[in-house]
Design an enzyme around this catalytic site. Sequence first.
Site, PDB file in Angstrom:
ATOM      1  CG  ASP A 102      -2.080   0.691   1.531  1.00 60.13           C
ATOM      2  OD1 ASP A 102      -2.266   0.896  -0.281  1.00 60.13           O
ATOM      3  OD2 ASP A 102      -2.565   0.920   1.797  1.00 60.13           O
TER       4      ASP A 102
ATOM      5  CG  HIS B 205      -0.722   2.355  -8.828  1.00 54.53           C
ATOM      6  ND1 HIS B 205      -0.896   2.174  -8.252  1.00 54.53           N
ATOM      7  CD2 HIS B 205      -1.403   3.470  -9.667  1.00 54.53           C
ATOM      8  CE1 HIS B 205      -2.095   2.534  -7.459  1.00 54.53           C
ATOM      9  NE2 HIS B 205      -2.269   2.604  -8.366  1.00 54.53           N
TER      10      HIS B 205
ATOM     11  CG  LEU C 246       9.220 -17.016  -3.856  1.00 57.39           C
ATOM     12  CD1 LEU C 246       9.193 -17.194  -2.775  1.00 57.39           C
ATOM     13  CD2 LEU C 246       9.405 -15.072  -4.301  1.00 57.39           C
TER      14      LEU C 246
HETATM   15  C1  IPE Z   1      -5.367  -2.711  -0.637  1.00 61.77           C
HETATM   16  O1  IPE Z   1      -5.067  -1.689  -0.373  1.00 61.77           O
HETATM   17  C2  IPE Z   1      -5.204  -3.465  -1.734  1.00 61.77           C
HETATM   18  C3  IPE Z   1      -3.635  -4.304  -2.226  1.00 61.77           C
HETATM   19  C4  IPE Z   1      -3.150  -3.072  -1.482  1.00 61.77           C
HETATM   20  C5  IPE Z   1      -4.078  -4.558  -3.765  1.00 61.77           C
HETATM   21  P1  IPE Z   1      -6.351  -0.117  -0.593  1.00 61.77           P
HETATM   22  O2  IPE Z   1      -5.392   1.080  -0.677  1.00 61.77           O
HETATM   23  O3  IPE Z   1      -7.233  -0.813  -1.482  1.00 61.77           O
HETATM   24  O4  IPE Z   1      -6.388  -0.343   1.270  1.00 61.77           O
HETATM   25  P2  IPE Z   1      -8.233   0.411   1.083  1.00 61.77           P
HETATM   26  O5  IPE Z   1      -9.289   1.311   0.682  1.00 61.77           O
HETATM   27  O6  IPE Z   1      -7.464   1.996   2.393  1.00 61.77           O
HETATM   28  O7  IPE Z   1      -8.198  -0.221   2.664  1.00 61.77           O
HETATM   29  C1  IPE Z   2      -1.562   0.397  -2.876  1.00 61.08           C
HETATM   30  O1  IPE Z   2      -1.396   1.855  -3.218  1.00 61.08           O
HETATM   31  C2  IPE Z   2      -1.903  -0.283  -4.610  1.00 61.08           C
HETATM   32  C3  IPE Z   2      -3.286  -0.565  -4.861  1.00 61.08           C
HETATM   33  C4  IPE Z   2      -4.150  -0.801  -4.696  1.00 61.08           C
HETATM   34  C5  IPE Z   2      -4.071  -1.659  -6.318  1.00 61.08           C
HETATM   35  P1  IPE Z   2      -2.602   2.626  -3.669  1.00 61.08           P
HETATM   36  O2  IPE Z   2      -2.998   2.938  -4.708  1.00 61.08           O
HETATM   37  O3  IPE Z   2      -3.950   2.498  -2.326  1.00 61.08           O
HETATM   38  O4  IPE Z   2      -1.692   3.960  -2.599  1.00 61.08           O
HETATM   39  P2  IPE Z   2      -2.892   5.059  -1.554  1.00 61.08           P
HETATM   40  O5  IPE Z   2      -2.889   4.112  -0.519  1.00 61.08           O
HETATM   41  O6  IPE Z   2      -3.659   5.420  -2.285  1.00 61.08           O
HETATM   42  O7  IPE Z   2      -1.282   5.669  -0.883  1.00 61.08           O
HETATM   43 MG    MG Z   3      -3.693   2.756  -0.807  1.00 66.78          MG
END
Ligand code: IPE
Ligand code: IPE
Ligand code: MG
Length: 262
Positions: A30, A47, A141
């Site tokens: 995240d 990303h 792995l």
């Molecule tokens: C969880 O992250 C899903 C992934 C990392 C793929 P999110 O950023 O979507 O989670 P929430 O919405 O903050 O809980």
């Molecule tokens: C996690 O990073 C990646 C996915 C959920 C695909 P985020 O896109 O949720 O990044 P933040 O949480 O908005 O910084």
């Molecule tokens: Mg996120």
Amino acid sequence: MATDDGNSLESASALLGSNTDPRHIAIIMDGNGRWAQKRFMPRAFGHQAGVKTVRKIVEYCAKREVEVLTLFAFSSENWRRPEEEVSLLMGLFMATLQREIDKLDRNNIRLRFIGDRTAFSDKLQAKMAEGEAQTKDNTALTLVIAANYGGRWDMCQAFRKIAEKIAAGELKNQDISEQLVNQHLSTADLPEPDLFIRTGGEQRVSNFLLWQLAYAEQYFTATLWPDFDQSSLEEAINSFKGRQRRFGHTGDQLLAKSITLT
Ligand code: IPE
Ligand code: IPE
Ligand code: MG
């Protein structure tokens, strides 16, 4: 003491707790969006940077002889994001698979996907199947990518399969046990996660491996995923190694057991 759930409770290393490496690490990657926004860049940039981190962490886990690495790439709730971001993520997913499958294969890494893949394009589904087939006999792995995954979805699909077997007379209601549910989850053949890591500062599970995380050690870090590196992972593993996993026992019981086990 034994339980019937087939988890790692029985293994001496789990009982000893401290100083053993995690066999299975599960990560919520995240913070990509915030990483980009901090740099006044579009979320897409974050990303892309996140994919580079995936490559480094996979490489490191393989080198470190971790058995299973599960990465949360796209949750069943992430479809709620703006269409533009969703389609960017799908494009990135496809491009990464196209580029990386041969490399994973050369490195003896077995690629697996968990999640409801029927929501993806035919082309993407075909690529996922190709990656799994090509790497299925690899023995280093196991890299599990959770894509359109939700812990609740996983439990529902397991219950549905069990219900179908009951309806067909292959199973009885009384056969439903923790072990049976385990065997119908998308992670059936994998050891349970030992270490759960979430980057990006949030302290929630966001519908990741709900059933499987029952006894995982949890590790939260504010580090945003694109900044997460080998030393961050090493820090998490060290934290894990310093913990005593009791699985319901008392600390004294574990100490007594560790004496008889060594
Ligand atoms: C969880 O992250 C899903 C992934 C990392 C793929 P999110 O950023 O979507 O989670 P929430 O919405 O903050 O809980
Ligand atoms: C996690 O990073 C990646 C996915 C959920 C695909 P985020 O896109 O949720 O990044 P933040 O949480 O908005 O910084
Ligand atoms: Mg996120």
